[in-house]
Scaffold this motif. Sequence first.
Motif, PDB file in Angstrom:
ATOM      1  N   ILE A   1       0.859  -1.179   0.000  1.00  0.00           N
ATOM      2  CA  ILE A   1       0.000   0.000   0.000  1.00  0.00           C
ATOM      3  C   ILE A   1       0.896   1.230   0.000  1.00  0.00           C
ATOM      4  N   SER A   2       0.590   2.186  -0.884  1.00  0.00           N
ATOM      5  CA  SER A   2       1.339   3.437  -0.938  1.00  0.00           C
ATOM      6  C   SER A   2       0.678   4.446  -0.018  1.00  0.00           C
ATOM      7  N   ILE A   3       1.372   4.823   1.073  1.00  0.00           N
ATOM      8  CA  ILE A   3       0.860   5.843   1.986  1.00  0.00           C
ATOM      9  C   ILE A   3       1.029   7.220   1.367  1.00  0.00           C
ATOM     10  N   THR A   4       2.213   7.519   0.923  1.00  0.00           N
ATOM     11  CA  THR A   4       2.519   8.698   0.121  1.00  0.00           C
ATOM     12  C   THR A   4       3.396   8.223  -1.004  1.00  0.00           C
ATOM     13  N   ASP A   5       3.854   9.178  -1.807  1.00  0.00           N
ATOM     14  CA  ASP A   5       4.732   8.783  -2.900  1.00  0.00           C
ATOM     15  C   ASP A   5       6.089   8.310  -2.398  1.00  0.00           C
ATOM     16  N   THR A   6       6.403   8.614  -1.144  1.00  0.00           N
ATOM     17  CA  THR A   6       7.715   8.238  -0.615  1.00  0.00           C
ATOM     18  C   THR A   6       7.623   7.187   0.484  1.00  0.00           C
ATOM     19  N   ILE A   7       6.405   6.790   0.881  1.00  0.00           N
ATOM     20  CA  ILE A   7       6.234   5.815   1.964  1.00  0.00           C
ATOM     21  C   ILE A   7       5.364   4.672   1.448  1.00  0.00           C
ATOM     22  N   LEU A   8       5.879   3.466   1.571  1.00  0.00           N
ATOM     23  CA  LEU A   8       5.180   2.283   1.074  1.00  0.00           C
ATOM     24  C   LEU A   8       5.134   1.230   2.175  1.00  0.00           C
ATOM     25  N   VAL A   9       3.933   0.735   2.466  1.00  0.00           N
ATOM     26  CA  VAL A   9       3.777  -0.387   3.386  1.00  0.00           C
ATOM     27  C   VAL A   9       3.855  -1.662   2.558  1.00  0.00           C
ATOM     28  N   SER A  10       4.920  -2.433   2.761  1.00  0.00           N
ATOM     29  CA  SER A  10       5.150  -3.608   1.923  1.00  0.00           C
ATOM     30  C   SER A  10       4.412  -4.842   2.420  1.00  0.00           C
ATOM     31  N   ASP A  11       4.144  -4.917   3.720  1.00  0.00           N
ATOM     32  CA  ASP A  11       3.463  -6.098   4.235  1.00  0.00           C
ATOM     33  C   ASP A  11       2.879  -5.763   5.609  1.00  0.00           C
ATOM     34  N   LEU A  12       1.871  -6.517   6.015  1.00  0.00           N
ATOM     35  CA  LEU A  12       1.255  -6.315   7.324  1.00  0.00           C
ATOM     36  C   LEU A  12       0.871  -7.680   7.895  1.00  0.00           C
ATOM     37  N   ASN A  13       1.275  -7.914   9.125  1.00  0.00           N
ATOM     38  CA  ASN A  13       0.917  -9.159   9.807  1.00  0.00           C
ATOM     39  C   ASN A  13       0.267  -8.815  11.146  1.00  0.00           C
ATOM     40  N   ILE A  14      -0.924  -9.338  11.374  1.00  0.00           N
ATOM     41  CA  ILE A  14      -1.561  -9.204  12.682  1.00  0.00           C
ATOM     42  C   ILE A  14      -0.965 -10.283  13.584  1.00  0.00           C
ATOM     43  N   SER A  15      -0.360  -9.869  14.707  1.00  0.00           N
ATOM     44  CA  SER A  15       0.308 -10.839  15.579  1.00  0.00           C
ATOM     45  C   SER A  15      -0.535 -11.190  16.811  1.00  0.00           C
ATOM     46  N   THR A  16      -1.213 -10.196  17.385  1.00  0.00           N
ATOM     47  CA  THR A  16      -1.875 -10.415  18.680  1.00  0.00           C
ATOM     48  C   THR A  16      -3.236  -9.744  18.697  1.00  0.00           C
ATOM     49  N   VAL A  17      -4.224 -10.462  19.243  1.00  0.00           N
ATOM     50  CA  VAL A  17      -5.558  -9.893  19.408  1.00  0.00           C
ATOM     51  C   VAL A  17      -5.977 -10.118  20.865  1.00  0.00           C
ATOM     52  N   CYS A  18      -6.213  -9.028  21.607  1.00  0.00           N
ATOM     53  CA  CYS A  18      -6.623  -9.092  23.005  1.00  0.00           C
ATOM     54  C   CYS A  18      -8.070  -8.632  23.126  1.00  0.00           C
ATOM     55  N   TYR A  19      -8.870  -9.345  23.881  1.00  0.00           N
ATOM     56  CA  TYR A  19     -10.279  -9.016  24.027  1.00  0.00           C
ATOM     57  C   TYR A  19     -10.740  -9.424  25.427  1.00  0.00           C
ATOM     58  N   PRO A  20     -11.817  -8.828  25.945  1.00  0.00           N
ATOM     59  CA  PRO A  20     -12.275  -9.128  27.311  1.00  0.00           C
ATOM     60  C   PRO A  20     -12.800 -10.563  27.430  1.00  0.00           C
TER      61      PRO A  20
END
Length: 1371
Positions: A294-313
């Motif tokens: 995902i391109s955030i701006t023309d100079t910043i790119l998110v190449s990958d995203l991993n969800i590691s932890t999910v906390c819930y009540p």
Amino acid sequence: MAIPSHVIMVMITTALLLTNIILETRCFSSPILQVHSEEEHSVSPVREKRSVPTNQSDYLIDVVVTAPDLQTFQLLQSLANTSFPIVLDNSTEISEIIVTTVCSPREAGFQCRCEENFAWPYSSCVKYGACGEISGGICKCIDRIPDDGQSCQLMSALLTPVEYTVDVELNVSDIQIVDQLRILLQHGPELLSLGPIVNVTHINITTVCSLNGTNFQCRCEQQYVWSYDNCLTYGACDDIIGGTCGCINRLPTNGQYCQPQTAPPVVYDYLVSIELNTTDVGVIDLLRSISYPISITDTILVSDLNISTVCYPSSAGYQCRCEDQYRWSCDQCFKYGSCDNITDDTCGCISGIPPDGQHCQSADQHNSTTVVNTTHTTNTTNSTIVVDTTPTTNTTTPNTSTKAPTTTITAPPAVSTTTNTPIGLNVEMSVELDRTFNSNLSNPLSDEYKTLESSINKVLVSQYSSITGFIKVSVTGFREGSVITEFTVQTSNINLGEVATANKNLITAITPIAPVIGSVTALINSKTPTKTIKPFPIFTGQTMALMCEVSPELNIGDISGSKWKFNGKEINTNQVLFSGSTSTLTVNNVALLDIGLYECTLTGGVISYSQKRAVTNDEIKETPIIRLKRRVNVKCGGGGQVIPIECCVQSPYTVNWFRGSEDSALVSSAIGGCINYDHRLESCSERPLFTCKVQNLAYEDKTEIIVFTQEVACKDGQYGDGRDGDESTIKCDAGLEGFKKARCVSRKWTVFEDTCIVTRVKELLFASERLNEETVAEFATNLSKVVKEEETKILSSPATISAIVDILKNIAAHIGEVVSKDFIEDVLETVDVIVGDGSRESWTTLNGNETKNASSSLLGSMELLAGGLVGEEALATKRILLNRTSFNNSFSADLNSSIFIDIPDINLRNVFITTITFSTLNNVMPVRHNSSSVLDTTGNESRVVDIAVNAAVVLVQINETIQNVTLSYSKLNKLLSQGPQCVFWNFKLFNNRGAWDSEGCKFVSDINNTVTCNCNHLTSFSILMSTNIPEEIRFALDVITYVGVGISMASLVICLIIEGYIWKAMTRNSTSFMRHVSIVNSAVSLLIANICFIIGASIADNPLENPESDHLVPVGPCSTATFFMHFFYLALFFWMLVSGLLLFYRTVMVFSHMSKSIMLGIGFVLGYGCPLIIAVITVAVTAPGNGYIRKDNACWLNWFETNALLALVIPALTIVSINLLIVFVVVVKMLRRGVGDAAQADERHTVVVILRCVVILTPLFGLTWALGVGTMIDSTNKGIHIAFAFFNSLQGFFILVFGTLFDSRIRSILLKKSPASSTGSNHTSRTTSGGLSSHSGLNWINRLRRKRNIYHVSEAAPSSNTGASESFMNT
């Protein structure tokens, strides 16, 4: 302070070293000195501080000392030799004393001289006047004491150059000034001096802002760019590349301008951990569904995203679960309590939120990353998500914070965190599972997706974890095609044998989940782009070659083949050369459309290899199009004659003129994209050759000047002067490339070669040669867009239309089995443009060239495209109607109100029929016919019969065999009614050039301008018709018309000459005067009307003579010609009415007398006033609704829409009727009583001549126009055509003969003889040698009475009375 003239003022610089921050000021007193100290503000900026302890301060103090005598001054000078430092107190010492300036009195004031190593700056030298030489921008002496207390400065500081960058904003209204400035900067001097101490070393244009519509665009020059902020703030008008752009859409409000382009930015990878506190679990689902990068701006790119932890009540507090491939460490599991099984010293869930901000780590690594939890939500669903954007890179986490209305994302503070993710190769794999695909498998948040993903991941880990260098493996997604599972194996090493074994074992291991269809595929995407054989940039029309090869560090085994894609669509294999482990793509005739992403895949036995390259607009550039006259013919006018030549090129290129082989450019003037040079001819034998070269590129063209001394045979504004047989080559208009060649033949330039083609269409032609089924639809859209934008240029360019036909042929050759609605609509819009009325001349040129198959190729392409339609469709453009429908048993339809088709009962059901109706294809298709056209020995067509396509052309296709179809056509030109032929286009005739053929079609009827045909087959149909004028009398009519008009106009000129010759002798009485005025004005009116008729005929082609030129007339010129024709034809009839009224007046109203002036006034009011009123009213009533003139075929009054022709017919017929009535009344009057003897001989003679003219000319003119109406009613009657041509073309001759030469007195004058004079009171008139007497002129009237009483005409004796008296005698 006033200074006595006898004292010397000395300025001394003293260096003080203080150990305190605050200097205590003291007073220095001496019997011979007054010292003034100044602290800090006078410190010289060029003197360096000495090295002193950090708690000491160094000051420079300027002291002005007034010395009353020379001894004091010498004492001051001796201070410089004192041993330093001089201690003043415990905290202050003098480290150095320097005398800089000595001011002494002179006669006119003071002079201030500088001591050694000191000097005055240039500004002081000029301001106060130098008393010595100013050298190098400094002087040693000035003629005044400076008002601001300045003293001499160190020479070293003054002579040290200081470099400044000055921004200059230039406001101009002519953009050409910028081009001239560029040329000046390129060829100007390297150093520009602005004064003795200021030099301009270089000037660069950085930014050019120009008006674009209502806003400004600011473009950067080469090597300059806009910053990324400016590109976003003001809107980029080109691509943002590398965080910069070359153009913005507004003037920067902060006064900024383009900055120098720097080296490409260094790319940094960051690992960012983010904790997300949200009450909406849907946010988590959304994050899982996002695809990366995902391109955030023309100079910043998110190449990958991993969800590691999910906390819930939970009921006991909070539970924190790890996502797939992530685990809690052993100590966390024990510390917070595991809520699932502990496996391999890890667990997937703990019963609490770690207060230290820790989160789940990768299953094969357990390094901690600190996350600060800034927000806690009580009694709500609280999810904590850590996003790892680049898991393979070691970096420091930055501190960022972003806020949204419903979600707070707080990044951790800048804590240095290290990850030890191994760097390896990503092998992208896929396997097809024999399992039904559903939409849930497209949603990573669905339970079905997660379950299948988890099951497959376990199998993948079991099979690939044993290969050498294995890092990890995971499913990346599912797609349709049964179920195609995509997964990535990350490894630091590739062992083909191990990978092949794992692939083979996977097929067996995954069978419990689903059987495998086929084999496992593997691909490595290289980060190294494909190579280019020829260096960039490449210009359009050249060849681009890209080479793909496996990196030598990789071992993927033997390569069995290759495949190339452009923008995701496969490229034709005929452009690819594969050899060994390399594949080369060759793109011939590169166009701007070839800019995009190229992808090469080399197919290996186990693993394939892929390389990509994004070809940008900086790498493919438009070829400079040089436009000039290649050959200029000039008649020599002697030495010193100036011959201008011009060379043009499109922006951003510039050109220069060179003569012959000279290397230095000629001094030229630039206007727009053109450069002009005036060559001064030295002699008539000169034949100069000039070369126009594009700056910094190897593109050039030449202009040759041919100088001659012979007579000029051809003269034209475009092609210039020329002798018979000379050739001239001129440039095309802007936006086109090529040239036009013309030859001087029969004193007229005739174009024999025209290669001008619209540049954008030419590029599309190149691109169409590389089409395939995947790319053809998008290409058709681009073609339609370009054709509509360039319509005006295309219609007048035969080469461009021919190129579009070739493009459509290439499109038709690459369509798939099914043609979409959008695709065929784009094609129809393209064809609609090139078959318009404005393209008639271009098609005439194309149909007359050597191949003569452009129109046939267009129709053939449309038949192929129509065959690919499926289902029912209905599309319409301005000139084309497409309809595809189904029917049972029979079919009938009215196609665009001009063609009716009827297919009787065929006993078939669900039959599809496609019809395409072209309302203007008569502009396109030639009139070649299998029975009316033959080819001569050179292969050229010889036309035997003049025929025309006189109906719309309809293309009919059906999926069954039809042997009975009836077609009814509305005629395009309703004036054509002779010999209708029902025809279809036969592509095989004339060596596959195509022609109209009537085989299988027969004529049924021609009723009410509707022609009905019947055919036993289906294809493209129309009707051919001959012109109305019968073929066998055309030559006779041409001879009659040309000879008759020539005789008529010559007769009118002779008539006017004769009238001028005999005017004085024949206008002695008022009756004779008005009779000759009437004749003269009738002749003038008819002569001018004939001239206007010739002009109108040249403006509009006559369809009766040119059946292929049935086009709209130009409204402006045609309206003007029609107005004057209308006016002068009416004037002719009204002057005939004047003659009739004069006859009535002199015959019936015998006792009335009217002066010449009154009679003349009445005559001109009737002769010109009435026609003018009628003509003006006609224009005023019909012109606002565009109904004044005919829309096509000829310049004449409109009949069908507004009946404007009645404005001529009604007055003409009325005048003819009035004159006939006058003749009847006069004859009856004369039969009842003769003309009295009291009438003068001249008056009596004139009345008889007028009567004869009216009796003869009125029926003659009436008969002529009656025959004209007859040609319209019965257009094929040979007798009416011949009679109308004869009488109409000889009207002037009739006026000469019956209006002038039949007058005996005129013949007598012309023969230099006078008629016998009549004397006495009782003599009757006798015959003279000049012609008939009045008596003999009336004998034919007397004979009418036979035995009845006759009124004899007698001549009265001369009388002084100017009136005419008549006496009557009954015999």
